[in-house]
Enzyme design. Structure first.
Site, PDB file in Angstrom:
ATOM      1  N   GLY A   1     -37.787  46.391 -54.887  1.00  0.00           N
ATOM      2  CA  GLY A   1     -37.126  45.728 -56.011  1.00  0.00           C
ATOM      3  C   GLY A   1     -37.205  46.609 -57.231  1.00  0.00           C
TER       4      GLY A   1
ATOM      5  N   HIS B   1     -39.381  53.853 -47.973  1.00  0.00           N
ATOM      6  CA  HIS B   1     -38.376  52.928 -47.420  1.00  0.00           C
ATOM      7  C   HIS B   1     -38.070  53.265 -45.956  1.00  0.00           C
ATOM      8  CE1 HIS B   1     -37.266  50.784 -51.093  1.00  0.00           C
ATOM      9  NE2 HIS B   1     -37.632  51.898 -51.702  1.00  0.00           N
TER      10      HIS B   1
ATOM     11  N   SER C   1      -4.892  36.344 -40.213  1.00  0.00           N
ATOM     12  CA  SER C   1      -4.217  37.283 -41.119  1.00  0.00           C
ATOM     13  C   SER C   1      -3.866  38.567 -40.396  1.00  0.00           C
ATOM     14  CB  SER C   1      -5.144  37.610 -42.286  1.00  0.00           C
ATOM     15  OG  SER C   1      -6.289  38.289 -41.795  1.00  0.00           O
ATOM     16  N   GLY C   2      -4.624  38.864 -39.346  1.00  0.00           N
ATOM     17  CA  GLY C   2      -4.462  40.171 -38.704  1.00  0.00           C
ATOM     18  C   GLY C   2      -5.656  41.066 -39.015  1.00  0.00           C
ATOM     19  N   GLY C   3      -6.480  40.669 -39.979  1.00  0.00           N
ATOM     20  CA  GLY C   3      -7.704  41.419 -40.297  1.00  0.00           C
ATOM     21  C   GLY C   3      -8.755  41.202 -39.211  1.00  0.00           C
ATOM     22  N   VAL C   4      -9.788  42.047 -39.246  1.00  0.00           N
ATOM     23  CA  VAL C   4     -10.793  42.040 -38.182  1.00  0.00           C
ATOM     24  C   VAL C   4     -11.495  40.685 -38.048  1.00  0.00           C
ATOM     25  CG1 VAL C   4     -12.953  43.094 -37.409  1.00  0.00           C
ATOM     26  CG2 VAL C   4     -11.219  44.495 -38.523  1.00  0.00           C
ATOM     27  N   ASP C   5     -11.934  40.118 -39.178  1.00  0.00           N
ATOM     28  CA  ASP C   5     -12.803  38.946 -39.092  1.00  0.00           C
ATOM     29  C   ASP C   5     -12.083  37.737 -38.505  1.00  0.00           C
ATOM     30  OD1 ASP C   5     -14.432  40.711 -40.377  1.00  0.00           O
ATOM     31  OD2 ASP C   5     -13.991  39.902 -42.365  1.00  0.00           O
ATOM     32  N   SER C   6     -10.874  37.444 -39.004  1.00  0.00           N
ATOM     33  CA  SER C   6     -10.185  36.280 -38.470  1.00  0.00           C
ATOM     34  C   SER C   6      -9.719  36.546 -37.036  1.00  0.00           C
ATOM     35  CB  SER C   6      -9.019  35.857 -39.361  1.00  0.00           C
ATOM     36  OG  SER C   6      -8.030  36.853 -39.422  1.00  0.00           O
TER      37      SER C   6
ATOM     38  N   LYS D   1     -20.433  42.961 -40.939  1.00  0.00           N
ATOM     39  CA  LYS D   1     -19.118  43.399 -40.427  1.00  0.00           C
ATOM     40  C   LYS D   1     -19.239  44.216 -39.128  1.00  0.00           C
ATOM     41  CE  LYS D   1     -14.662  44.128 -41.740  1.00  0.00           C
ATOM     42  NZ  LYS D   1     -13.869  43.187 -42.537  1.00  0.00           N
TER      43      LYS D   1
ATOM     44  N   CYS E   1     -42.414  49.101 -50.588  1.00  0.00           N
ATOM     45  CA  CYS E   1     -42.287  49.510 -51.995  1.00  0.00           C
ATOM     46  C   CYS E   1     -42.776  48.392 -52.933  1.00  0.00           C
ATOM     47  CB  CYS E   1     -40.849  49.939 -52.274  1.00  0.00           C
ATOM     48  SG  CYS E   1     -40.704  50.932 -53.753  1.00  0.00           S
ATOM     49  N   TYR E   2     -41.891  47.733 -53.655  1.00  0.00           N
ATOM     50  CA  TYR E   2     -42.315  46.619 -54.527  1.00  0.00           C
ATOM     51  C   TYR E   2     -43.093  45.576 -53.711  1.00  0.00           C
ATOM     52  CZ  TYR E   2     -41.918  42.786 -57.919  1.00  0.00           C
ATOM     53  OH  TYR E   2     -42.178  41.773 -58.797  1.00  0.00           O
TER      54      TYR E   2
ATOM     55  N   GLU F   1     -36.266  51.685 -44.001  1.00  0.00           N
ATOM     56  CA  GLU F   1     -34.929  51.219 -43.617  1.00  0.00           C
ATOM     57  C   GLU F   1     -33.826  52.233 -43.873  1.00  0.00           C
ATOM     58  OE1 GLU F   1     -36.787  50.293 -46.110  1.00  0.00           O
ATOM     59  OE2 GLU F   1     -35.687  49.584 -47.855  1.00  0.00           O
TER      60      GLU F   1
END
Ligand code: XMP
Length: 513
Positions: free
Chosen positions: A56, A170, A224-229, A369, A83-84, A172
């Site tokens: 943080g 870190h 919509s044609g997007g990945v998520d939908s 995503k 870290c924090y 990660e």
């Protein structure tokens, strides 16, 4: 969704908190991020296998520095402070932090003093990524040092009995050479997690959940044609078959042939019930003469809701609306979410469910995503749908600057198509977060053959980014830019000049409007 096991990540506002979550999940264990002041509530609902305290920006001794409920340390489950998080852990156990210590940012050489648990399998001198101002100046009682660096004599600590661990660096971030191994040691050896969280297990569990929630009901989904939908629709179709009804609305500002492709892919290939609505005249009529970017965005948002509501009323027996909402939109982050939301009003279908009295189904509320893409892959969806660049809801309306004419949209569609074809064939598409063309309301003088021209200017925009919040302009090779420019000017009538946008975000944004 019910998860057999989970790791609780407590967020203190580090820019890397989401990365911790992604690493843990890549290692096969489900985890959630909770802000420091709500974490206790989350763990009391379901006990985690372990707790990770993020980094943080604050200094632990600051008056309003974020703290954690003391009970979080007494759950009897392993804790890893990063870290924090390490500093909070140390102070809780009676250690001390020196705010005046040497600041350390970037790479450092870690000297491992004890390899028995957290640092098992880590080479004795391993590169780690530091990003801190304060350091531990006094080891808490009952703790021991398990690694140090030249500048941080107390760089990693442990209390085996309590199973409390802390690292100043870190693990990660990718620059920490053995970071993934350290996190794996923590979740598997110290927390005794079983693992098994992967796209297949997610799909199986989601299908069960969806069936239980929906029962015999019907679900509608705005595709919509997007990945998520797209992935949401295929997943729902696996779960409830023909009781899923998708609706695709052509708002007149889609890419070239986009709507036809959506219909072909989903109706013809996936055999998903799909209603196609061509509302382009309505949208373009409402947009006529409008020049203000925010106004354009609002018109598209409101019109979308109107059209969708009308079309969906045909399926009045549907009780659910499916949406591809992702985890980053749901996380209650300690960080402010960046400027985009307030700088541009994003168009989405928020507000629809209440208006239409529908319950929401959001199968990806827990996913990032890249995890949605992996789910799509596991469902057998093709790469050309899963790996496509993001496309904004207001579409080309915010890429034809100023007032929109149908002719200009068509011109832009042709340019856009050439741009994407060229970066695909140059093998650059997957290195780029987003690439698109913008039609500027600027005419300039050129010469073609022996004749003078006075035509439009196209700006090409291509950026690299991790999440769209910050972005850098993509270093597309000059020869690729050259062939794009040549093709655009030769093949698209009305354009005699192509420029390349070399601004980063911030201070620019990705879209021009
Ligand atoms: P900006 O232009 O704010 O864009 O830097 C960041 C990312 O968001 C996308 N974007 C949108 N997406 N509805 C969307 O669904 C919108 O209204 C919208 N506006 C911008 C943009 O394409 C980029 O990926």
């Amino acid at each position: 969704m019910q998860h057999a096991e989970w790791i609780c990540i407590v967020d203190f506002g580090s820019q890397y908190t989401q990365l911790i979550a992604r690493r843990i999940r890549e290692l096969g264990v489900y985890c959630e991020i909770h802000p420091f002041h709500l974490a206790l509530e989350a763990v009391s609902q379901k006990r985690p296998k372990g707790v990770i305290l993020s980094g943080g920006p604050n200094s632990v001794y600051e008056e309003d520095a974020p703290r954690i409920h003391e009970e979080m340390f007494e759950l009897g489950v392993p804790v890893l402070g990063i870290c924090y998080g390490l500093q909070l852990l140390a102070i809780h156990h009676g250690g001390a932090v020196d705010p005046a210590a040497r600041r350390e940012y970037g790479k450092a050489e870690l000297r491992v003093d004890n390899q028995s648990d957290l640092l098992k399998g880590i080479s004795e001198d391993s590169t780690v990524w530091m990003s801190h101002g304060d350091s531990l100046s006094q080891l808490p009682d009952s703790f021991e040092v398990i690694a140090h660096t030249a500048n941080a004599p107390i760089c990693a600590i442990r209390n085996v009995e309590k199973r409390h661990y802390g690292v100043q660096f870190h693990p990660e971030v990718v620059h920490t050479q053995d970071g993934k191994r350290i996190l794996s040691n923590f979740i598997y050896d110290i927390c005794a997690a079983e693992g098994g969280w992967n796209p297949r297990s997610f799909i199986d569990q989601s299908i069960e959940d969806i069936r239980r929630t929906v029962g015999e009901g019907r679900v509608i989904c705005a595709l919509s044609g997007g990945v998520d939908s797209a992935v949401a629709a295929v997943l729902l179709h696996e779960a409830i078959g023909e009781r899923l009804q998708c609706i695709h609305i052509d708002n007149g500002v889609m890419r070239k042939d986009e709507s036809a492709q959506v219909v072909e892919t989903f109706r013809d290939e996936f055999h998903i019930p799909l209603k196609f609505v061509d509302a382009s005249d309505l949208f373009l009529g409402k947009l006529a003469g409008v020049t203000d970017p925010e106004e354009k965005r609002k018109i598209i948002g409101v019109t979308f809701i109107e059209v969708f509501e009308k079309e969906a009323s045909e399926f009045s027996d549907a009780a659910f609306l499916a949406q591809g909402t992702l985890y980053p939109d749901v996380i209650e982050s300690v960080n402010f979410k960046g400027p985009s939301a307030t700088i541009k009003s994003h168009h989405n279908v928020g507000g629809l469910p209440e208006r239409m009295n529908l319950s929401l189904i959001e199968p990806f509320r827990e996913l990032f995503k890249d995890e949605v893409r992996n789910v799509g892959r596991e469902l057998g969806m093709p790469g050309h749908i899963l790996d496509r660049h993001p496309f904004p809801g207001p579409g080309l309306a915010i890429r034809v600057l100023g007032a929109i004419e149908k002719e200009q949209l068509d011109l832009l569609r042709n340019v856009d198509e050439i741009f994407l074809e060229e970066i695909r064939s140059a093998g650059e598409y997957d290195n780029i977060w987003q690439a698109f063309a913008v039609l500027l309301p600027v005419k300039s003088v050129g010469v073609m053959g022996d004749a003078r021209t006075y035509e439009f200017t196209i700006a090409l925009r291509a950026v690299t980014s991790l999440d769209g919040m910050t972005a850098d302009w993509a270093r597309i090779p000059y020869d690729v830019l050259e062939s794009i420019s040549n093709r655009v000017i030769n093949e698209v009538r009305g354009v005699n000049r192509v420029v390349y946008d070399i601004s980063s975000k911030p201070p620019s944004t990705i879209e021009w409007e």
